[in-house]
Design a protein around this motif. Sequence first.
Motif, PDB file in Angstrom:
ATOM      1  N   GLU A 124       0.822  -1.212   0.000  1.00  0.00           N
ATOM      2  CA  GLU A 124       0.000   0.000   0.000  1.00  0.00           C
ATOM      3  C   GLU A 124       0.852   1.257   0.000  1.00  0.00           C
ATOM      4  O   GLU A 124       0.559   2.223  -0.697  1.00  0.00           O
ATOM      5  CB  GLU A 124      -0.938  -0.009   1.200  1.00  0.00           C
ATOM      6  N   ARG A 125       1.938   1.190   0.812  1.00  0.00           N
ATOM      7  CA  ARG A 125       2.828   2.365   0.849  1.00  0.00           C
ATOM      8  C   ARG A 125       3.418   2.609  -0.529  1.00  0.00           C
ATOM      9  O   ARG A 125       3.466   3.725  -1.021  1.00  0.00           O
ATOM     10  CB  ARG A 125       3.919   2.149   1.884  1.00  0.00           C
ATOM     11  N   ARG A 126       3.845   1.458  -1.170  1.00  0.00           N
ATOM     12  CA  ARG A 126       4.437   1.596  -2.501  1.00  0.00           C
ATOM     13  C   ARG A 126       3.434   2.183  -3.481  1.00  0.00           C
ATOM     14  O   ARG A 126       3.755   3.032  -4.293  1.00  0.00           O
ATOM     15  CB  ARG A 126       4.886   0.217  -3.001  1.00  0.00           C
ATOM     16  N   ARG A 127       2.172   1.665  -3.373  1.00  0.00           N
ATOM     17  CA  ARG A 127       1.150   2.136  -4.303  1.00  0.00           C
ATOM     18  C   ARG A 127       0.898   3.629  -4.088  1.00  0.00           C
ATOM     19  O   ARG A 127       0.753   4.394  -5.030  1.00  0.00           O
ATOM     20  CB  ARG A 127      -0.138   1.344  -4.101  1.00  0.00           C
ATOM     21  N   ALA A 128       0.883   4.029  -2.784  1.00  0.00           N
ATOM     22  CA  ALA A 128       0.629   5.440  -2.489  1.00  0.00           C
ATOM     23  C   ALA A 128       1.716   6.312  -3.104  1.00  0.00           C
ATOM     24  O   ALA A 128       1.441   7.341  -3.741  1.00  0.00           O
ATOM     25  CB  ALA A 128       0.556   5.650  -0.981  1.00  0.00           C
ATOM     26  N   VAL A 129       2.994   5.846  -2.915  1.00  0.00           N
ATOM     27  CA  VAL A 129       4.115   6.619  -3.465  1.00  0.00           C
ATOM     28  C   VAL A 129       3.988   6.689  -4.984  1.00  0.00           C
ATOM     29  O   VAL A 129       4.157   7.746  -5.604  1.00  0.00           O
ATOM     30  CB  VAL A 129       5.457   5.960  -3.062  1.00  0.00           C
ATOM     31  N   GLU A 130       3.630   5.512  -5.579  1.00  0.00           N
ATOM     32  CA  GLU A 130       3.519   5.433  -7.041  1.00  0.00           C
ATOM     33  C   GLU A 130       2.404   6.358  -7.537  1.00  0.00           C
ATOM     34  O   GLU A 130       2.574   7.090  -8.509  1.00  0.00           O
ATOM     35  CB  GLU A 130       3.237   3.972  -7.445  1.00  0.00           C
TER      36      GLU A 130
END
Length: 450
Positions: free
Chosen positions: A202-208
């Motif tokens: 989720e963190r990665r998706r948010a950053v992306e």
Amino acid sequence: HRLLSQRAVQQEAILATLVLLHPADGASSRPESRLPAVYPQVLAVLRRDGAERWPDAALQTSEDRSRGAGRAALGPIDAASGQYTLVRAGEPSSFALRIDIQRMVPWDTWPLARDGPVRAELRHDTRVIVLQPGSTVEARPAGLTAGFRFSKALDAASQPFDLQLQRATGPAEWPWHWLAGWSLFSAAALAALAGGRRGIRERRRAVELLRVGQVARLNAMGELAGGMAHELNQPLAALLTSTQAAGRLLDDDPPALAEARRAMAQAAAQARRAADVVARLRRLVEAPDATPPRQVVDLAVALRAVLELLEPEIRRCGIQVSVEGGSSAVNADPVALEQIMHNLIGNAIKSLDDVPAGDRSLTLTVSAENGQGVLSVCDSGPGIDAEALPHLFEPFFTTRPNGQGVGLGLGLSLCESLAQRMAGSLSARHATPRGAEFRLTLPLAHSQGL
Ligand code: ADP
């Protein structure tokens, strides 16, 4: 297994010693009679001297075997009482030991609990001597048992017994607490792992998403700036042409006042158009997601207004324009609609640049099909290359060299976005026999209950 094997070997040794010593004074001295007192497993010592016979014929058979093998041989086995006889042939006396298996087991050093769950038995052929009963596998409900089995022959050739140990377990003995604890722990660990992974994802998706959003915004800004240049260039160029023409007309002697006034009116219309474009772009920046204001607009009326704006250019290029079809009331943002029409007709005019003067024609058709108002812009130009066709609506796709017109490649992509925002669509195809046809469709006003 080790303990029992040791005892079996010990019994072999006792017999071997007895045969070896065979007392010189014959039958009168019988030291073997004292053996049971020393070795608890030895119940009795039997002896056959000279021509005597064994009390049991089976002992004779065993003695014969012992003589043949040169070592002790197994005699009769009484499984019920847990006893067997071991015979050793000798000269002049042969001996036999009656052995109690229960006493053969050194219980004080026996590694298993005597009343525990392990069943221990000695087997020879079909005979089974039970050392300790344990709990049998067969006594458990089928399908819910698990068991362990151990089987090994005693390490004494004269006493070929198989030691068999078996332990059955059923649900009642299974370590439920431990299993439950372990299951809970595993489930918790898996959940934590999955949670951790989900968190990371989720963190990665948010950053992306943030990155994509920023890129998209930058792209949008770039497109907007490009679009603005594209949209304003045309009215400004037309404004310049009209005012220059007006200046020249006023310089005439006598000044051509009527023409000059018409040129000034054209200039004013172009300036208004530029102002409209700026206002629309500003609205787009201030509220990018707001749906554009929709009104009932007649495609034919809007088309006439655009043709009026482009009239000087059409005249200059000597283009034959024919407007066909009737009127068609659609739901649209008038400024955006005008912008689309301006772009499509502007492109058509440009496409006629290289066409011989007499063959330059433009056919504009307004119609209604399947609840949609349709405007078709058809020119007699060179048409669209098959390779170019799929890319026409991509931003920055252009086949025009920079010197020739604007050539930013933003016009059609902008038009398509505008059409889509009004729930319409834009398509292109090669027209027959030549030229290109662009079709703009917009929802008919009455089909939306307006
Ligand atoms: P630009 O006009 O800046 O090149 P557009 O998005 O308006 O950008 O057009 C993209 C391309 O589509 C043009 O470069 C041209 O190759 C092609 N095109 C557009 N309209 C026509 C037409 N009427 N006839 C032939 N080709 C066309």
